[in-house]
Design an enzyme around this catalytic site. Structure first.
Site, short mmCIF file in Angstrom:
data_model
loop_
_atom_site.label_atom_id
_atom_site.label_comp_id
_atom_site.label_asym_id
_atom_site.label_seq_id
_atom_site.Cartn_x
_atom_site.Cartn_y
_atom_site.Cartn_z
N ASN A 50 32.06 42.66 38.73
CA ASN A 50 32.45 43.87 39.45
C ASN A 50 33.25 44.81 38.57
O ASN A 50 33.94 44.36 37.66
CB ASN A 50 33.38 43.53 40.64
CG ASN A 50 32.68 42.79 41.76
OD1 ASN A 50 31.46 42.91 41.93
ND2 ASN A 50 33.43 42.03 42.53
N VAL A 51 33.16 46.08 38.90
CA VAL A 51 34.13 47.04 38.38
C VAL A 51 35.21 47.13 39.45
O VAL A 51 34.92 47.43 40.61
CB VAL A 51 33.49 48.43 38.17
CG1 VAL A 51 34.55 49.44 37.74
CG2 VAL A 51 32.38 48.35 37.14
N LYS B 104 34.69 37.75 40.72
CA LYS B 104 35.18 36.36 40.64
C LYS B 104 34.44 35.57 39.57
O LYS B 104 35.04 34.80 38.82
CB LYS B 104 35.06 35.68 42.00
CG LYS B 104 35.99 36.26 43.02
CD LYS B 104 35.97 35.52 44.33
CE LYS B 104 36.67 36.34 45.42
NZ LYS B 104 38.04 36.72 45.11
N GLY B 105 33.11 35.76 39.50
CA GLY B 105 32.33 35.01 38.52
C GLY B 105 32.74 35.39 37.11
O GLY B 105 33.03 34.54 36.26
N ALA B 106 32.78 36.70 36.85
CA ALA B 106 33.11 37.19 35.50
C ALA B 106 34.52 36.76 35.11
O ALA B 106 34.76 36.35 33.97
CB ALA B 106 32.98 38.70 35.46
N ASN B 107 35.46 36.85 36.05
CA ASN B 107 36.84 36.46 35.73
C ASN B 107 36.91 34.98 35.36
O ASN B 107 37.60 34.59 34.41
CB ASN B 107 37.77 36.72 36.92
CG ASN B 107 37.83 38.18 37.33
OD1 ASN B 107 37.45 39.06 36.57
ND2 ASN B 107 38.28 38.44 38.55
N THR C 158 44.49 25.74 46.11
CA THR C 158 45.47 26.58 45.41
C THR C 158 46.37 27.23 46.46
O THR C 158 45.88 27.74 47.48
CB THR C 158 44.77 27.64 44.54
OG1 THR C 158 43.84 28.37 45.34
CG2 THR C 158 44.02 27.00 43.38
N ASP D 236 50.67 41.62 39.78
CA ASP D 236 49.37 41.76 40.44
C ASP D 236 48.70 40.38 40.43
O ASP D 236 48.42 39.83 39.37
CB ASP D 236 48.54 42.79 39.64
CG ASP D 236 47.12 42.95 40.17
OD1 ASP D 236 46.79 42.33 41.20
OD2 ASP D 236 46.34 43.70 39.54
N ALA E 57 42.87 37.86 40.37
CA ALA E 57 42.30 36.95 39.36
C ALA E 57 43.19 35.76 39.03
O ALA E 57 42.88 35.00 38.12
CB ALA E 57 41.90 37.67 38.07
N ALA E 58 44.28 35.57 39.79
CA ALA E 58 45.13 34.38 39.55
C ALA E 58 44.32 33.12 39.83
O ALA E 58 44.29 32.18 39.02
CB ALA E 58 46.36 34.42 40.44
O1 RIB Z 1 39.24 37.24 42.52
C1 RIB Z 1 39.51 38.55 42.12
C2 RIB Z 1 38.25 39.35 42.10
O2 RIB Z 1 37.73 39.42 43.40
C3 RIB Z 1 38.40 40.78 41.65
O3 RIB Z 1 38.29 40.95 40.26
C4 RIB Z 1 37.34 41.51 42.44
O4 RIB Z 1 36.31 42.03 41.67
C5 RIB Z 1 36.83 40.50 43.45
O5 RIB Z 1 35.61 39.99 43.09
#
Ligand code: RIB
Length: 302
Positions: free
Chosen positions: A11-12, A40-43, A221, A247, A250-251
């Site tokens: 996602n952006v 979520k996948g990319a992170n 978590t 913030d 993405a934790a």
């Molecule tokens: O888990 C955080 C993510 O959830 C964000 O980066 C947003 O893109 C959503 O997918």
């Protein structure tokens, strides 16, 4: 080096900083607004890459500059991007993230190209799944693709991690049965099991229910408090590191990617892997934005 495959969204993220979340009907000024890579996948894939795993990512993006920018970052960090496909019909997924003064967030998602991830994409990446140590998936891409990927993994003795986020109670029973490790947060655990997760007893009850449903091991978590585990034989809680959150986006993703890079096949080091993951996510919450805040292995000192 551990081999990790992540199937999931890109996602952006548009981050809207507010002093409080808007009430229904309220018009309010924003403190700041910014864009960053997310999903979520990319992170999770980026966290696994930066924290020491050889990582391949299966995803779909749109044909625009924002996606190119993220792919460049992934490649620069050493991620295998061969299975990130470009959609001809949809733009890259988007997330609109409201962050309040306490660093808490509320997220709205537009799926875009993520909605086109399909079992054929998984089949095209089946060799890389078969050769992996761990496969990770979440719920921002269609369920059929996730089920297909977990079947390939299970047929080839690849350990599976399911992050059931965003929360839904519409999870195929077979998917939970194919999950060696399931990692919900309290809200997700509650939605799946129907058990309100508020304390250690309710974590025991919810995780036992997930194990009865067929999951192997359960991690829950619990935000700034830490993370709980139930292996079926043993339960425990690993405290979070106390930091000032800017913030929390993405934790959880950083926790999962980090955990996947450290966990032994026999789970013998589960508490150490969770401590490392807690540390990595405590670093991620101290900076704004998803992917920009994910630390590198050298920065995670326990
Ligand atoms: O888990 C955080 C993510 O959830 C964000 O980066 C947003 O893109 C959503 O997918």
């Amino acid at each position: 080096m551990k081999k990790v495959v992540v199937l999931g969204s890109t996602n952006v993220d548009t981050i809207l900083n507010l002093n409080h979340f808007p009430l229904p009907g309220e018009t309010m000024k924003m403190e700041n607004m910014a864009q960053a890579g997310g999903g979520k996948g990319a992170n999770q894939a980026l966290a696994a890459t930066r924290l020491g795993a050889q990582t391949s990512f299966i995803s779909r993006v749109g044909d625009e500059g924002a996606a190119d920018f993220m792919l460049d970052t992934f490649k620069k960090d050493g991620m295998d991007t061969d299975y990130i496909y470009t959609s001809k019909t949809s733009g890259t997924g988007q997330a609109f993230i409201m962050v309040n003064e306490e660093g808490q967030n509320s997220i709205m998602i537009y799926g875009g190209a993520n909605n086109e991830v399909c079992p054929e994409d998984v089949q095209a990446a089946s060799e890389v799944i078969k050769n992996a140590d761990i496969l990770i998936a979440q719920f921002e891409v269609p369920m059929e693709a996730i089920v297909e990927a977990f079947k390939v993994a299970k047929e080839n003795d690849v350990k599976t991690i399911l992050n059931p986020a965003p929360a839904t109670n519409d999870i195929p029973a077979e998917l939970i049965k194919m999950s060696d490790i399931i990692i919900p947060n309290e809200t997700e655990a509650q939605l799946i099991t129907g058990i309100e997760v508020t304390d250690r007893d309710s974590m025991d009850a919810a995780s036992n229910k997930l194990i009865e449903m067929g999951a192997g091991v359960v991690l829950i978590t619990v935000g700034s408090t830490g993370s709980y585990y139930n292996t079926g034989d043993k339960t425990g809680f690993v405290n979070a590191f106390k930091v000032k959150a800017v913030d929390t986006t993405a934790a959880g993703d950083t926790f999962i990617g980090a955990f996947s890079t450290k966990i032994n096949d026999d789970l013998s080091n589960i508490e150490e892997a969770m401590t490392f993951a807690n540390k990595a996510s405590s670093i991620a919450v101290q900076a704004a934005g998803a992917q920009v805040s994910i630390p590198y292995e050298k920065d995670v000192q326990i």
